[in-house]
Design an enzyme around this catalytic site. Structure first.
Site, PDB file in Angstrom:
ATOM      1  N   HIS A  43       0.839  -1.202   0.000  1.00 51.48           N
ATOM      2  CA  HIS A  43       0.000   0.000   0.000  1.00 51.48           C
ATOM      3  C   HIS A  43       0.877   1.257   0.000  1.00 51.48           C
ATOM      4  O   HIS A  43       0.573   2.233  -0.692  1.00 51.48           O
ATOM      5  CB  HIS A  43      -0.873   0.049   1.258  1.00 51.48           C
ATOM      6  N   LYS A 155      -1.213  -6.161  -8.286  1.00 48.12           N
ATOM      7  CA  LYS A 155      -1.419  -7.367  -7.476  1.00 48.12           C
ATOM      8  C   LYS A 155      -2.828  -7.922  -7.693  1.00 48.12           C
ATOM      9  O   LYS A 155      -3.030  -9.129  -7.790  1.00 48.12           O
ATOM     10  CB  LYS A 155      -1.176  -7.006  -6.009  1.00 48.12           C
ATOM     11  N   LEU A 182       4.493  -5.017  -5.172  1.00 51.93           N
ATOM     12  CA  LEU A 182       5.644  -5.046  -4.266  1.00 51.93           C
ATOM     13  C   LEU A 182       5.717  -6.434  -3.632  1.00 51.93           C
ATOM     14  O   LEU A 182       4.699  -6.964  -3.171  1.00 51.93           O
ATOM     15  CB  LEU A 182       5.509  -3.973  -3.187  1.00 51.93           C
ATOM     16  N   SER A 191       0.566  -8.751   1.029  1.00 50.99           N
ATOM     17  CA  SER A 191      -0.889  -8.763   1.102  1.00 50.99           C
ATOM     18  C   SER A 191      -1.311  -8.700   2.565  1.00 50.99           C
ATOM     19  O   SER A 191      -0.638  -9.276   3.435  1.00 50.99           O
ATOM     20  CB  SER A 191      -1.428 -10.060   0.480  1.00 50.99           C
TER      21      SER A 191
HETATM   22  P1  AMP Z   1      -6.546  -3.627  -0.438  1.00 49.99           P
HETATM   23  O1  AMP Z   1      -6.394  -2.851   0.822  1.00 49.99           O
HETATM   24  O2  AMP Z   1      -6.134  -5.050  -0.345  1.00 49.99           O
HETATM   25  O3  AMP Z   1      -7.885  -3.422  -1.098  1.00 49.99           O
HETATM   26  O4  AMP Z   1      -5.486  -2.980  -1.431  1.00 49.99           O
HETATM   27  C1  AMP Z   1      -5.509  -1.608  -1.728  1.00 49.99           C
HETATM   28  C2  AMP Z   1      -4.690  -1.356  -2.961  1.00 49.99           C
HETATM   29  O5  AMP Z   1      -3.335  -1.749  -2.718  1.00 49.99           O
HETATM   30  C3  AMP Z   1      -5.192  -2.157  -4.169  1.00 49.99           C
HETATM   31  O6  AMP Z   1      -5.131  -1.325  -5.319  1.00 49.99           O
HETATM   32  C4  AMP Z   1      -4.202  -3.286  -4.229  1.00 49.99           C
HETATM   33  O7  AMP Z   1      -4.049  -3.818  -5.519  1.00 49.99           O
HETATM   34  C5  AMP Z   1      -2.934  -2.610  -3.765  1.00 49.99           C
HETATM   35  N1  AMP Z   1      -1.946  -3.581  -3.298  1.00 49.99           N
HETATM   36  C6  AMP Z   1      -2.163  -4.595  -2.421  1.00 49.99           C
HETATM   37  N2  AMP Z   1      -1.043  -5.319  -2.264  1.00 49.99           N
HETATM   38  C7  AMP Z   1      -0.102  -4.763  -3.073  1.00 49.99           C
HETATM   39  C8  AMP Z   1       1.265  -5.059  -3.372  1.00 49.99           C
HETATM   40  N3  AMP Z   1       1.896  -6.091  -2.814  1.00 49.99           N
HETATM   41  N4  AMP Z   1       1.919  -4.269  -4.257  1.00 49.99           N
HETATM   42  C9  AMP Z   1       1.277  -3.221  -4.832  1.00 49.99           C
HETATM   43  N5  AMP Z   1      -0.006  -2.888  -4.598  1.00 49.99           N
HETATM   44  C10 AMP Z   1      -0.689  -3.649  -3.735  1.00 49.99           C
END
Ligand code: AMP
Length: 288
Positions: A43, A155, A182, A191
């Protein structure tokens, strides 16, 4: 004294809109980064990218109930607001938008956005309603903030394509940009769900990425998807993943399955390790 300006906090639409309207009127470029919180370095890579390209950055934290199925992890999804806010402040983010469920879905709320085609395969086949929930909440967030640009991680590759299509199809004036995944040093994609893994599962988890990279290399060398997918699934099962929901080679934009790679493609996977569902994907760039 820190020279980082204080992080503004909004939990209602009107004051948020007042702030972003002032920035827009001043000609400041606004970037939105939607998240579900439990922030990690993945994030924060999005936040850093937003900081580079925008004058103003709004990060939203909202665990969106409509994108979780009845048997998914909505109630146990990790939540740690105070840590998240400290991380956003340290990243120099201008505003945190923290709506509650009632704000996003007030009584009588009855609209859902359905993206056809793109959402039918891959995660869409295993998570009915998920992408409709995502498309609906992101449309609301974009309409509330009215950013110039919104950033999403590669991701969640199918999500990135679904959101790009939603904004395009509905003429919503925002540019959607993807940010590369990342990873930990051993290749595991960061994640929020990695914290569910036991130490034994955590040791196995990087096999997902090493398998994807092998398949991508073999596709570039002229390999065919069918055989490579079968070998990849066997490799994952052998390593302890069960079930493997899908492993697929798809066109990078339409997500239609491809057998040989002649234009940009993606290898995508979803598999369980114990109780934890992991997804990942890598790009395949054919040699010119
Ligand atoms: P989430 O909180 O899981 O909904 O993720 C929020 C944002 O962060 C989304 O656009 C995800 O794709 C992105 N995101 C989650 N994990 C990663 C990662 N390892 N690298 C880059 N972006 C990520």
């Amino acid at each position: 004294m820190s020279n980082i300006p204080a992080l503004l906090r909004f939990d209602a639409v009107t004051p948020l809109r007042d702030a972003t309207a002032r920035w827009r009127d001043a000609g400041e470029r606004i970037v939105l980064v939607p998240t579900m919180g439990a922030l990690h370095d993945g994030h924060l890579a999005l936040m850093a990218q937003a900081r580079r390209i925008g004058r103003r950055v709004v990060a939203s934290i909202f665990v969106n109930p409509t994108q979780f199925g009845p048997n998914e992890d909505f109630s146990r999804y990790p939540r740690d607001l105070e840590t998240d806010l400290a991380l956003l402040a340290a990243a120099g983010i201008d505003a945190a938008y923290l709506p509650d469920v009632e704000t996003m879905y007030p009584p009588g709320f009855s609209t859902r956005i359905e993206v056809t085609g793109l959402t039918e395969g891959l995660c869409g086949a295993f998570r009915p309603g998920h992408f409709s929930g995502v498309a609906t909440v992101v449309t609301k967030l974009v309409n509330q903030v009215r950013p110039d640009i919104a950033l999403f991680g590669e991701k969640d590759y199918q999500q990135l394509q679904v959101i790009t299509r939603t904004m395009r199809d509905l003429d919503i004036p925002v540019e959607i940009r993807g940010v590369p995944t990342l990873r930990e040093a051993d290749g595991l994609a960061l994640s929020s769900r990695n914290r569910y893994l036991t130490p034994e599962e955590r040791a196995i988890a990087p096999r997902l990425q090493s398998m994807l990279s092998r398949i991508a290399r073999e596709l570039v060398a002229g390999g065919q998807a069918t055989g490579l997918v079968a070998s990849g699934i066997a490799e994952l099962k052998q390593a302890g993943f069960s079930p493997v929901q899908y492993l697929a080679v798809c066109d990078a934009e339409t997500l239609a399955p491809v057998e040989r790679v002649a234009s940009p493609a993606r290898v995508l996977v979803a598999a369980y390790l114990g109780r934890t569902r992991l997804i990942d994907n890598v790009e395949v760039v054919p040699e010119a």
